[in-house]
Design a protein around this motif. Structure first.
Motif, PDB file in Angstrom:
ATOM      1  N   MET A  67      26.679  34.919  53.752  1.00 44.37           N
ATOM      2  CA  MET A  67      27.281  34.127  52.349  1.00 44.37           C
ATOM      3  C   MET A  67      26.524  34.414  51.328  1.00 44.37           C
ATOM      4  SD  MET A  67      29.223  30.798  53.928  1.00 44.37           S
ATOM      5  CE  MET A  67      29.697  30.243  52.497  1.00 44.37           C
ATOM      6  N   ILE A  84      37.570  25.787  50.137  1.00 43.52           N
ATOM      7  CA  ILE A  84      36.767  26.174  49.006  1.00 43.52           C
ATOM      8  C   ILE A  84      35.423  26.013  49.488  1.00 43.52           C
ATOM      9  CG2 ILE A  84      36.002  25.687  46.796  1.00 43.52           C
ATOM     10  CD1 ILE A  84      38.980  25.092  46.312  1.00 43.52           C
ATOM     11  N   ASP A  85      34.793  24.716  50.134  1.00 37.73           N
ATOM     12  CA  ASP A  85      33.603  24.182  50.255  1.00 37.73           C
ATOM     13  C   ASP A  85      33.111  25.124  51.277  1.00 37.73           C
ATOM     14  OD1 ASP A  85      31.566  22.174  50.227  1.00 37.73           O
ATOM     15  OD2 ASP A  85      32.312  21.981  52.545  1.00 37.73           O
ATOM     16  N   SER A  86      31.761  25.736  51.069  1.00 34.34           N
ATOM     17  CA  SER A  86      31.153  26.657  51.806  1.00 34.34           C
ATOM     18  C   SER A  86      30.735  26.226  53.276  1.00 34.34           C
ATOM     19  CB  SER A  86      29.966  26.746  51.263  1.00 34.34           C
ATOM     20  OG  SER A  86      29.733  27.674  50.116  1.00 34.34           O
ATOM     21  N   ILE A 103      34.288  26.443  55.212  1.00 33.37           N
ATOM     22  CA  ILE A 103      34.218  27.722  55.465  1.00 33.37           C
ATOM     23  C   ILE A 103      33.538  28.172  56.747  1.00 33.37           C
ATOM     24  CG2 ILE A 103      34.095  30.264  54.590  1.00 33.37           C
ATOM     25  CD1 ILE A 103      34.555  29.066  51.788  1.00 33.37           C
ATOM     26  N   ILE A 124      34.099  34.762  57.530  1.00 35.24           N
ATOM     27  CA  ILE A 124      33.703  33.947  56.330  1.00 35.24           C
ATOM     28  C   ILE A 124      34.477  34.617  55.317  1.00 35.24           C
ATOM     29  CG2 ILE A 124      31.988  33.370  54.730  1.00 35.24           C
ATOM     30  CD1 ILE A 124      30.208  32.819  56.962  1.00 35.24           C
ATOM     31  N   GLN A 125      34.334  35.731  55.116  1.00 39.26           N
ATOM     32  CA  GLN A 125      35.049  36.636  53.893  1.00 39.26           C
ATOM     33  C   GLN A 125      36.664  36.346  53.986  1.00 39.26           C
ATOM     34  OE1 GLN A 125      33.562  37.254  51.026  1.00 39.26           O
ATOM     35  NE2 GLN A 125      31.672  36.814  52.424  1.00 39.26           N
ATOM     36  N   GLY A 181      41.805  31.472  50.383  1.00 39.08           N
ATOM     37  CA  GLY A 181      41.633  30.570  49.424  1.00 39.08           C
ATOM     38  C   GLY A 181      42.011  29.177  49.530  1.00 39.08           C
ATOM     39  N   ARG A 206      37.617  32.853  53.219  1.00 36.51           N
ATOM     40  CA  ARG A 206      37.377  32.609  51.763  1.00 36.51           C
ATOM     41  C   ARG A 206      38.379  33.358  50.931  1.00 36.51           C
ATOM     42  NH1 ARG A 206      31.301  34.077  50.058  1.00 36.51           N
ATOM     43  NH2 ARG A 206      31.286  31.617  50.049  1.00 36.51           N
ATOM     44  N   LYS A 207      38.800  34.551  51.088  1.00 32.86           N
ATOM     45  CA  LYS A 207      40.076  35.200  50.588  1.00 32.86           C
ATOM     46  C   LYS A 207      41.401  34.620  50.763  1.00 32.86           C
ATOM     47  CE  LYS A 207      38.022  39.899  50.953  1.00 32.86           C
ATOM     48  NZ  LYS A 207      37.993  41.405  51.494  1.00 32.86           N
TER      49      LYS A 207
END
Length: 98
Positions: A12, A49-51, A54, A39-40, A46, A43-44
């Motif tokens: 990240m 949002i919060d790290s 994720i 993770i990616q 959507g 994240r993609k």
């Protein structure tokens, strides 16, 4: 350092230094790569949002895959648990030092 080297992994966008033996190096790199890929993907999508969320979702996905493998192949889960605990300890040690 008791036959241990420092391995740098990036997850990240953050770099982590993990002490590990030469034998653990490849596996830890693969584990970090797997985590970053999960993770990616999350994240993609959507939806999250919060790290922190994720990372938790990625960890749950990996744990789910592990459980499916465990049920289907009968490998030594206790060994996997010991290795995960060792990796977790190393990561926590690094985070405490920061």
């Amino acid at each position: 350092m008791n036959n241990e080297d420092i391995l740098k992994v990036k997850i990240m966008g953050r770099e982590f230094n993990i002490s590990c033996s030469e034998q653990e190096r490849t596996e830890l790199l693969l584990a970090a790569e797997l985590l970053e890929d999960k993770i990616q993907k999350i994240r993609k999508e959507g939806k999250i949002i919060d790290s922190d969320r994720i990372v938790i979702a990625a960890a749950l996905n990996i744990a789910h895959e592990l459980l499916i493998l465990r049920q289907s192949s009968g490998f030594d889960i206790d060994e996997i648990k010991r290795r995960i605990a060792g990796i977790r300890k190393k990561i926590n040690d690094v985070l405490v030092k920061k």
